[in-house]
Motif scaffolding. Structure first.
Motif: not given
Length: 267
Positions: A56, A58, A231, A235, A238
């Motif tokens: 993930t 962000g 986030i 995440a 980022v």
């Protein structure tokens, strides 16, 4: 020394599922009777980053910084002014027509406002089943079975399939939007501030659902938000965006400083 060399060689290499390179998206400013172009709004101004398979990433920044525009250009809902986007080795900024249509099931989006993104005249079954019909993925009893499976995956009762969006809460409507996004088994999902329109008490539930689906389905997320604390929670890495440009990009742990928190909150 040989042991150290072997350990370096055995280190897993991260694979980029999505690569964004020198991406620009300008919107023209016009004036006068003949709408003559007098300038540009530089929504995205030379952005480059990778999203690794299974992670993930962000994307955080203030309102108007270009976050959502980046997501839309990646999915080709908006056309880039300059630069390239590559998805699993395919330059999506250069493909069109049927070739782009074949890519779309692999890349989906969860929108910010579940009320606005769901057709109020369609039942939940019709909303979730629309991608299956559009891309001829399933029909008849197979389609019904898939809709029930998706409702269960996102924590909704299959007996509610024939209800309409207004009969559900905001959190439930967002779950419907998530079910629609995963209907075609995508690999990559742009989460465009998916919890911003929800009550704080519901936000954590939706984030937990997204994390569970990622683990269960092997999804890769670009998670767009203006909330750095969220986030940090969801995440792996980022990217901090400001006025269409990435100011910082790195592991979430490396950006856990009060300086970044106060900087974002001040805007």
């Amino acid at each position: 020394m040989q042991t150290e060399h072997a350990e370096i060689q055995d280190a897993p290499q991260k694979e980029a599922l999505v690569s964004v390179s020198s991406l620009k998206k300008y919107f023209p400013i016009t004036a006068g009777l003949f709408k003559r172009k007098v300038g540009d709004v530089k929504a995205v101004d030379g952005v480059s980053f990778d999203v690794y398979r299974g992670e993930t990433l962000g994307l955080v920044g203030e309102s108007g910084s270009g976050k959502s525009t980046i997501g839309k250009v990646i999915l080709q809902l908006e056309k880039a002014t300059e630069g390239t986007v590559t998805f699993d080795g395919v330059p999506v900024t250069e493909v069109h027509g049927e070739e782009l249509r074949r890519l779309r099931p692999r890349m989906q989006m969860i929108f910010q406002d579940p009320h606005a993104s769901l057709n109020p005249r369609m039942t939940v079954a019709s909303i979730i089943g629309e991608p299956l019909t559009e891309h001829k993925a399933s029909k008849g009893t197979e389609r019904t079975k898939r809709i029930d499976e998706l409702l269960t995956l996102v924590g909704l009762d299959i007996s509610h399939a024939n209800r309409y969006p207004h009969e559900f809460s905001g959190g439930q409507r967002q779950r419907i939007g998530i079910a629609r996004a995963i209907a075609l088994n995508p690999e990559f999902i742009v989460c465009d501030e998916p919890i911003a329109a929800l009550d704080v008490s519901i936000q954590a539930q939706v984030v937990n659902l997204l994390e569970n689906l990622q683990d269960h389905l092997g999804l890769t997320y670009l998670f767009i938000s203006h909330d750095l604390s969220m986030i940090r929670h969801i995440a792996d890495r980022v990217a901090v965006l400001y006025l269409g440009r990435i100011m910082e990009l790195g592991d979430v742990d490396a950006l856990r400083s009060e300086e970044h928190t106060s900087e974002l909150q001040s805007h």
